[in-house]
Design a protein around this motif. Structure first.
Motif, mmCIF file in Angstrom:
data_model
loop_
_atom_site.group_PDB
_atom_site.id
_atom_site.type_symbol
_atom_site.label_atom_id
_atom_site.label_comp_id
_atom_site.label_asym_id
_atom_site.label_seq_id
_atom_site.Cartn_x
_atom_site.Cartn_y
_atom_site.Cartn_z
ATOM 1 N N VAL A 26 46.483 34.073 -8.683
ATOM 2 C CA VAL A 26 47.139 35.369 -8.846
ATOM 3 C C VAL A 26 46.975 35.925 -10.251
ATOM 4 C CG1 VAL A 26 49.390 36.541 -8.813
ATOM 5 C CG2 VAL A 26 48.819 34.890 -7.043
ATOM 6 N N GLU A 27 46.649 37.222 -10.305
ATOM 7 C CA GLU A 27 46.539 37.937 -11.572
ATOM 8 C C GLU A 27 47.848 38.681 -11.882
ATOM 9 O OE1 GLU A 27 43.674 41.465 -12.825
ATOM 10 O OE2 GLU A 27 42.592 39.678 -12.146
ATOM 11 N N VAL A 28 48.370 39.412 -10.873
ATOM 12 C CA VAL A 28 49.598 40.200 -11.034
ATOM 13 C C VAL A 28 50.445 40.065 -9.771
ATOM 14 C CG1 VAL A 28 50.551 42.513 -11.419
ATOM 15 C CG2 VAL A 28 48.356 41.905 -12.426
ATOM 16 N N LEU A 29 51.753 39.915 -9.955
ATOM 17 C CA LEU A 29 52.674 39.868 -8.820
ATOM 18 C C LEU A 29 53.508 41.136 -8.806
ATOM 19 C CD1 LEU A 29 54.023 38.149 -6.508
ATOM 20 C CD2 LEU A 29 55.757 37.581 -8.202
ATOM 21 N N PHE A 30 53.620 41.753 -7.642
ATOM 22 C CA PHE A 30 54.474 42.921 -7.447
ATOM 23 C C PHE A 30 55.697 42.476 -6.655
ATOM 24 C CE2 PHE A 30 50.327 44.672 -8.177
ATOM 25 C CZ PHE A 30 50.564 45.835 -8.883
ATOM 26 N N VAL A 31 56.891 42.850 -7.145
ATOM 27 C CA VAL A 31 58.134 42.477 -6.479
ATOM 28 C C VAL A 31 58.967 43.736 -6.271
ATOM 29 C CG1 VAL A 31 60.268 41.139 -6.695
ATOM 30 C CG2 VAL A 31 58.134 40.184 -7.536
ATOM 31 N N ALA A 32 59.501 43.901 -5.065
ATOM 32 C CA ALA A 32 60.363 45.047 -4.770
ATOM 33 C C ALA A 32 61.754 44.793 -5.337
ATOM 34 C CB ALA A 32 60.444 45.270 -3.271
ATOM 35 N N LYS A 33 62.310 45.793 -6.030
ATOM 36 C CA LYS A 33 63.634 45.646 -6.637
ATOM 37 C C LYS A 33 64.734 45.482 -5.599
ATOM 38 C CE LYS A 33 62.605 48.370 -10.761
ATOM 39 N NZ LYS A 33 62.861 49.640 -11.449
ATOM 40 N N ASP A 34 64.531 46.031 -4.388
ATOM 41 C CA ASP A 34 65.566 45.939 -3.363
ATOM 42 C C ASP A 34 65.392 44.736 -2.428
ATOM 43 O OD1 ASP A 34 63.360 46.917 -2.025
ATOM 44 O OD2 ASP A 34 64.474 48.423 -0.875
ATOM 45 N N GLU A 62 58.137 51.200 -0.358
ATOM 46 C CA GLU A 62 57.093 51.712 -1.251
ATOM 47 C C GLU A 62 56.005 50.662 -1.471
ATOM 48 O OE1 GLU A 62 56.701 53.388 -5.845
ATOM 49 O OE2 GLU A 62 58.698 53.045 -5.001
ATOM 50 N N LEU A 63 56.395 49.404 -1.620
ATOM 51 C CA LEU A 63 55.428 48.329 -1.829
ATOM 52 C C LEU A 63 54.566 48.131 -0.584
ATOM 53 C CD1 LEU A 63 54.249 46.166 -3.637
ATOM 54 C CD2 LEU A 63 56.100 44.638 -2.956
ATOM 55 N N GLY A 64 55.188 48.159 0.580
ATOM 56 C CA GLY A 64 54.430 48.034 1.822
ATOM 57 C C GLY A 64 53.415 49.152 1.979
ATOM 58 N N LYS A 65 53.841 50.361 1.673
ATOM 59 C CA LYS A 65 52.955 51.532 1.768
ATOM 60 C C LYS A 65 51.787 51.396 0.786
ATOM 61 C CE LYS A 65 53.336 56.530 2.053
ATOM 62 N NZ LYS A 65 54.230 57.673 1.942
ATOM 63 N N ALA A 66 52.070 50.942 -0.432
ATOM 64 C CA ALA A 66 51.023 50.764 -1.440
ATOM 65 C C ALA A 66 50.004 49.707 -1.011
ATOM 66 C CB ALA A 66 51.636 50.384 -2.777
ATOM 67 N N CYS A 67 50.456 48.745 -0.212
ATOM 68 C CA CYS A 67 49.568 47.684 0.277
ATOM 69 C C CYS A 67 48.767 48.136 1.490
ATOM 70 C CB CYS A 67 50.374 46.443 0.641
ATOM 71 S SG CYS A 67 51.091 45.609 -0.765
ATOM 72 N N GLY A 68 49.108 49.320 2.011
ATOM 73 C CA GLY A 68 48.400 49.830 3.171
ATOM 74 C C GLY A 68 48.890 49.247 4.487
ATOM 75 N N ILE A 69 50.149 48.787 4.520
ATOM 76 C CA ILE A 69 50.716 48.263 5.765
ATOM 77 C C ILE A 69 51.867 49.165 6.207
ATOM 78 C CG2 ILE A 69 50.004 45.879 5.327
ATOM 79 C CD1 ILE A 69 52.865 45.274 4.432
ATOM 80 N N ASP A 70 52.200 49.105 7.494
ATOM 81 C CA ASP A 70 53.219 49.986 8.056
ATOM 82 C C ASP A 70 54.630 49.427 7.981
ATOM 83 O OD1 ASP A 70 51.332 51.918 8.702
ATOM 84 O OD2 ASP A 70 50.899 50.990 10.635
ATOM 85 N N VAL A 71 54.800 48.261 7.384
ATOM 86 C CA VAL A 71 56.124 47.658 7.257
ATOM 87 C C VAL A 71 56.451 47.425 5.789
ATOM 88 C CG1 VAL A 71 56.100 46.565 9.535
ATOM 89 C CG2 VAL A 71 55.155 45.347 7.583
ATOM 90 N N SER A 72 57.708 47.145 5.512
ATOM 91 C CA SER A 72 58.137 46.875 4.139
ATOM 92 C C SER A 72 57.620 45.517 3.674
ATOM 93 C CB SER A 72 59.660 46.886 4.069
ATOM 94 O OG SER A 72 60.150 48.136 4.468
ATOM 95 N N ALA A 73 57.511 45.359 2.361
ATOM 96 C CA ALA A 73 57.069 44.079 1.789
ATOM 97 C C ALA A 73 57.944 43.755 0.582
ATOM 98 C CB ALA A 73 55.624 44.160 1.365
ATOM 99 N N ALA A 74 58.428 42.523 0.516
ATOM 100 C CA ALA A 74 59.246 42.079 -0.616
ATOM 101 C C ALA A 74 58.363 41.793 -1.828
ATOM 102 C CB ALA A 74 60.048 40.840 -0.244
ATOM 103 N N SER A 75 57.152 41.301 -1.564
ATOM 104 C CA SER A 75 56.257 40.963 -2.662
ATOM 105 C C SER A 75 54.802 41.074 -2.225
ATOM 106 C CB SER A 75 56.544 39.548 -3.168
ATOM 107 O OG SER A 75 56.342 38.611 -2.125
ATOM 108 N N ALA A 76 53.944 41.224 -3.224
ATOM 109 C CA ALA A 76 52.499 41.252 -3.015
ATOM 110 C C ALA A 76 51.844 40.806 -4.307
ATOM 111 C CB ALA A 76 52.026 42.650 -2.639
ATOM 112 N N ALA A 77 50.664 40.231 -4.191
ATOM 113 C CA ALA A 77 49.994 39.733 -5.382
ATOM 114 C C ALA A 77 48.527 40.144 -5.366
ATOM 115 C CB ALA A 77 50.094 38.211 -5.454
ATOM 116 N N ILE A 78 48.033 40.570 -6.529
ATOM 117 C CA ILE A 78 46.608 40.846 -6.692
ATOM 118 C C ILE A 78 45.953 39.540 -7.122
ATOM 119 C CG2 ILE A 78 44.881 42.053 -8.079
ATOM 120 C CD1 ILE A 78 46.719 44.436 -8.166
ATOM 121 N N LEU A 79 44.877 39.199 -6.428
ATOM 122 C CA LEU A 79 44.185 37.935 -6.701
ATOM 123 C C LEU A 79 43.132 38.109 -7.791
ATOM 124 C CD1 LEU A 79 43.743 36.779 -3.001
ATOM 125 C CD2 LEU A 79 45.568 36.156 -4.582
ATOM 126 N N LYS A 80 42.821 37.010 -8.450
ATOM 127 C CA LYS A 80 41.815 37.008 -9.519
ATOM 128 C C LYS A 80 40.438 37.255 -8.942
ATOM 129 C CE LYS A 80 44.371 33.852 -12.470
ATOM 130 N NZ LYS A 80 44.490 32.532 -13.018
#
Length: 80
Positions: A26-34, A62-80
């Protein structure tokens, strides 16, 4: 920064992100505040241990939408 999630090689979801962090992928981790803290606290701690950048996003939707999925996401990570 959030826009980079669409094109980047990534994993979405807490289990997949945790596995990638443990494997030093993992390079960067995205975490939803809610997101529930019990769900994401382990990820945040792992990232701090391994000095991985953490970016907080306003909502899971917002995180789910940014990932291009139709559901919510608590976290996502960009890989190296």
């Amino acid at each position: 920064m959030l826009q980079s999630l669409k094109e980047a090689k990534k994993v979405v979801g807490t289990k997949q992100a945790k596995r990638a962090i443990i494997n030093d992928e993992v390079e960067v981790l995205f975490v939803a505040k809610d997101a529930e803290s019990r769900v994401v606290n382990g990820l945040v701690d792992l990232c701090k241990e391994k000095s991985i950048e953490i970016v907080y996003v306003d909502s899971m939707k917002e995180l789910g939408k940014a990932c291009g999925i139709d559901v919510s996401a608590a976290s996502a990570a960009i890989l190296k």
